[in-house]
Design an enzyme around this catalytic site. Sequence first.
Site, PDB file in Angstrom:
ATOM      1  N   ASP A 139     -19.204 -27.658  -7.277  1.00  0.00           N
ATOM      2  CA  ASP A 139     -20.179 -28.748  -7.416  1.00  0.00           C
ATOM      3  C   ASP A 139     -20.174 -29.384  -8.801  1.00  0.00           C
ATOM      4  O   ASP A 139     -20.946 -30.301  -9.053  1.00  0.00           O
ATOM      5  CB  ASP A 139     -21.594 -28.251  -7.073  1.00  0.00           C
ATOM      6  CG  ASP A 139     -22.565 -29.404  -6.837  1.00  0.00           C
ATOM      7  OD1 ASP A 139     -22.098 -30.496  -6.427  1.00  0.00           O
ATOM      8  OD2 ASP A 139     -23.780 -29.238  -7.072  1.00  0.00           O
ATOM      9  N   HIS A 158     -24.554 -26.813 -13.927  1.00  0.00           N
ATOM     10  CA  HIS A 158     -24.095 -28.196 -13.801  1.00  0.00           C
ATOM     11  C   HIS A 158     -25.201 -29.214 -13.493  1.00  0.00           C
ATOM     12  O   HIS A 158     -24.898 -30.393 -13.335  1.00  0.00           O
ATOM     13  CB  HIS A 158     -22.975 -28.275 -12.749  1.00  0.00           C
ATOM     14  CG  HIS A 158     -23.372 -27.716 -11.406  1.00  0.00           C
ATOM     15  ND1 HIS A 158     -23.106 -26.424 -11.041  1.00  0.00           N
ATOM     16  CD2 HIS A 158     -24.019 -28.272 -10.367  1.00  0.00           C
ATOM     17  CE1 HIS A 158     -23.569 -26.212  -9.821  1.00  0.00           C
ATOM     18  NE2 HIS A 158     -24.136 -27.319  -9.386  1.00  0.00           N
ATOM     19  N   HIS A 218     -24.839 -22.872  -1.511  1.00  0.00           N
ATOM     20  CA  HIS A 218     -24.795 -23.350  -2.892  1.00  0.00           C
ATOM     21  C   HIS A 218     -26.197 -23.339  -3.482  1.00  0.00           C
ATOM     22  O   HIS A 218     -27.055 -24.115  -3.069  1.00  0.00           O
ATOM     23  CB  HIS A 218     -24.184 -24.752  -2.950  1.00  0.00           C
ATOM     24  CG  HIS A 218     -24.121 -25.280  -4.345  1.00  0.00           C
ATOM     25  ND1 HIS A 218     -23.315 -24.719  -5.305  1.00  0.00           N
ATOM     26  CD2 HIS A 218     -24.793 -26.281  -4.963  1.00  0.00           C
ATOM     27  CE1 HIS A 218     -23.481 -25.366  -6.450  1.00  0.00           C
ATOM     28  NE2 HIS A 218     -24.372 -26.321  -6.269  1.00  0.00           N
ATOM     29  N   ASP A 254     -28.391 -23.923  -6.697  1.00  0.00           N
ATOM     30  CA  ASP A 254     -28.487 -24.444  -8.061  1.00  0.00           C
ATOM     31  C   ASP A 254     -29.577 -23.696  -8.826  1.00  0.00           C
ATOM     32  O   ASP A 254     -30.734 -23.710  -8.401  1.00  0.00           O
ATOM     33  CB  ASP A 254     -28.855 -25.938  -8.036  1.00  0.00           C
ATOM     34  CG  ASP A 254     -27.711 -26.781  -7.519  1.00  0.00           C
ATOM     35  OD1 ASP A 254     -26.605 -26.648  -8.050  1.00  0.00           O
ATOM     36  OD2 ASP A 254     -27.934 -27.577  -6.566  1.00  0.00           O
TER      37      ASP A 254
HETATM   38 ZN   LIG Z   1     -25.012 -27.718  -7.615  1.00  0.00          ZN
END
Ligand SMILES: [Zn+2]
Length: 1135
Positions: free
Chosen positions: A250, A532, A136, A138
């Site tokens: 997420d 997000h 994941h 970001d």
């Molecule tokens: Zn995230």
Amino acid sequence: MRPRFPRCRPSSTRMLALLVLVLGFGIYCYYYASSPTSYSKAGNAIANEDGTGKGRAPYFRQKNHQLARVMPEQCPVIKENIVDIDTAVIYSAFEFQPSWLRSKEFWDKSFEDRYERLRNDSSRPRLKVIVVPHSHNDPGWLKTFEQYFEWKTKDIINNIVQKLHQYPNMTFIWTEISFLNAWWERSHPVKQKALKKLIKEGRLEITTGGWVMPDEACTHIYSLVDQFIEGHHWVKTNLGILPKTGWSIDTFGHGATVPYILDKSGLEGTVIQRIHYAWKQWLAQRQIEEFYWTPGWSAEKPNMIVHNQPFDIYSIKSTCGPHPSVCLSFDFRKIPGEYSEYTARHEDITDQNLHSKSKTLIEEYERIGSLTTHNIVLVPLGDDFRYEYGVEFDAQYINYMKMFNYINEHKEIFNADVSFGTTQDYFDMIKLRLKNIPTLKGDFFVYSDIFSEGKPAYWSGYYTTRPYMKLLARQCEHHLRTAEILFTLVFNYLKQSRSQHSVRLTASEKKLEKSYEQLINARRNLGLFQHHDAITGTSKVNVMNDYGTKLFTSLYHCLRLQEAALTAIMIPDPKLHSQSILQSEVEWETFGKPVRKLQISFVDKKKVVLFNPLAEERTDIITLMSNTTNVRIYDTRKKRYVQYQVTPNVDIRKDGKHVISDTNFDVMFIATLPPLTSATYNIEEHINKSNHCVVYCNNCEQLKSDKKKSNFITKKMMPGDIQLENSELKLLVNRNTGFLRQVHQKDMKRKHVVEVQMGAYQSAQRHSGAYLFMPDYDAPEKNVLHPYSTWDSMHDDNIIIISGPVSTEITTMYLPFLVHTVRIYNVDDPILSRAIYIENIVDFENPPKNRETELFMRIQTGIQNGDTPEYYTDQNGFQYQKRIKVDKVGIEANYYPITTMAWIQDDDTRLTLLTDHAQGSASFEPGRLEVMLDRRTLYDDFRGVGEGVVDNKLTTFQNWLLIESMDNPRKKRATSEQMYVKERHFSPDEKSTIYQLPSRAAETLSKMMNYPVNAFIIDTSEVGEVQVKSYQSFLQNFPPGIHMLTLRTITDDSLEQFPSAESYMVLHRPGYSCSVGDITDFKSSKFKSKTRFSGLHIRNLTSVSLTGLQTYKTLSGLEDIQLEPMELKTYKIRF
Ligand SMILES: [Zn+2]
């Protein structure tokens, strides 16, 4: 250019610039004061008021009883969709304090018993497990996008390419195209080719394919769709494939809009993760981990299946089965020097432990399988920024493969198939076994986790966190959208008008073509901010600043592009096209500073070009800044003078005196603009004081030495409550607070209590932060205005009323914290004359001032929206959702996100609050609607960001308030108890009810607020007098009931920084209610044979999937376009 402060904004020197408004031709707009005990007109009226409406302009309006004459196409009745699971109803009935709260795991004896029963059930299909390695990433959070890329992400993608080559059974998925693009741009073609090979083999899957994994609560439909188009186009161009499945693991709660977009983009399945702990249990109990997520209105069933991950989060600890303590020991990452909860349990698979470990693992997988009817299990294997070291690939792969081989070879023991795979493998597999997938409508807000402290924590703070950034994103969206539309129209217009004579590009074409690269960057910067942890405001402060700088850069470029495009169209002399003659009237200077406004002047800035970026005619209020009061405005398109007023700016000196500026004025006028039309307005020198506002102020001074020559008449206020009035409305304002208390609809002869309050929750320290909202239940709500209520109430020196021919307003100051303005317009327009404009300028000052403060604006009315209050919120400016208060939980669990509006209603009245950015909202008491404006929490809320939120910036919040009558009595809602069904198959006996939509006025005002008129000043200081076209229309006979979401040029396939001749036109048919409010000129959504782009020939028109990846069919012309109510559709145009 010089900075211009928004009206009534306290500046750093504690000065206040205040603008003034109008007196409606002196006939029907007045302000007057009356005694507080009587709301009727009192004898101390300041302006003459006859109450008869005499002298009123003739009004365009029909009455509700004429509704029957409306074409059904203009007023389709939209029914609520009937589904198996209605989230709003089920959420209200949850047990929010279940017995398993302390243990943090819902897996109890009943789950274990079912699992035991099912594993002995020979009729059950064999367990199939697909383990999906993932990382994941970001695109910004604790570090910036670039820092993450350099620090981890580029290594992760390099490792994927290298290790998947090395391990032929290994798979991987990748989601964030922003990062993949960064890697691609820096990678050798050989590496690019190797990555493409993995994709072709089905071992590396691109999931979702958005520019980011967008937030679903705070994002607006334009930006959501735009970043999916950007990502999908990238995937198709560079990798030659179409994304098939989604991966949204997420985002903090899930909404219905992203599934709608993904379904319309051709995806077959998608994975969601973070939903309320009570939902996790509810779905697991019923063996529902897949459903069709349908929109709330009647619509065809989606093709895409949504899969919910059954446990808390996406890290290995929560994905191998219901027991985190077991799962931790199946994370084989071991990096020298790294210690964590999983390294403590690290144990490689050996011949000795192979059997026992395999058995433990497969039992956990079987437990997941018992939560489904199909017995197929998706097991994500990864975490944040994982696999940045090759050794992690080695460790996970080697250990898992040992177990997989052992399990697969011993079917007699395990009766299971286990392998690495992708999300697509999972959906392909379940389709073979799944029958009767239930339908669901609604959404999964509010998200709450339990796993951190064993106490519910509600993620409703981020709906509001960092409002300055949320607003900035919407402004960026507006200017990007205008730039996209202008670029497409003008670039193709120039090309088509030239092509007969010459093959060489004109200077304007070259300029536009050159700026196309900046347009791409703007799409990507806005796209990045939909991440997000970006628009949510949940990144570290330096990362937020980085996003802010990126948005500012793109705002700057979009404005320059708009100027270049309009110059090419509006200035006939091509020799002038290389000069900066057209200048945007607004300028974003640097991140964190207020917007600057350019000043008009008689010397060299006396023409203004307005552009209406909507594909619908509009009547709107334009405000320009001027250095003189001696003006009038001439509409060169309609060849007539327009209604206008001159409004003073009021500064506040250090001694508290208010000073009316003699150098800064606002010129406010009314413009009616056809769809996608630019029009020129002349500013002429003219002396007519009747267009100057009257200022009611007990503490104001004019700087002119000669009082007789003062620009504005100033008057003292009379005692008692204050009324503002126009042709439609009378507003009563509380003299003690300066806030609205009553609205009188004159023609209906109805008075409504509409009491505005400003207050704040005191944050519970360390429980309220960037993500979470938790008020301190030991402390009552704070009187946040008290420290700022320092004015002399005898003299009312905190209130200024300004009235002129266009508007009347009252401004109340709690300096420097709050400047609150309420304004009504004296405009011959059925929408603007009935709407109330509210503006709040908020300055939290430097921390630790106003610490642990969650500021709200609350509107208390007499509307009977239920003893258990119900209200409606928009979702991403695209659809609407009923919210029912849950009494069992606190305010933090009853907050919901809005991005454009919320309303409360009863059988008679609806009150709608429109907003220009994303914020939290609630209806916690009957008759009450509130929105949160800003929050400051000194401490972190322990969800990873590691900081409080203290970087509040001076922010201007704009709202429209509408009070409208309801025509059709609402159907009584069924009680939540009736709807709560415990069985696996349930058919809630839901009556077919009407899908609630905004009123026609709300829908129109919301669009006008999102996409204001773009204004440009013609600067002739360097070139002398220039000829300017009076107007240019780009669209003819376009149905006003269709919103052009975007018209976006497609990047050339081979020259990747260049525009092609093709573009995507994304259309939306917004729903509105024909039975709410008084506006009855309903809008047609039908395309006609005469619908066309002016001066632009369409060579080819095809309908395509929403993000343009799949081509459906060729249309003969725009008249073939059809949209169902609420529908979003994309067409590809070759000009
Ligand atoms: Zn995230």
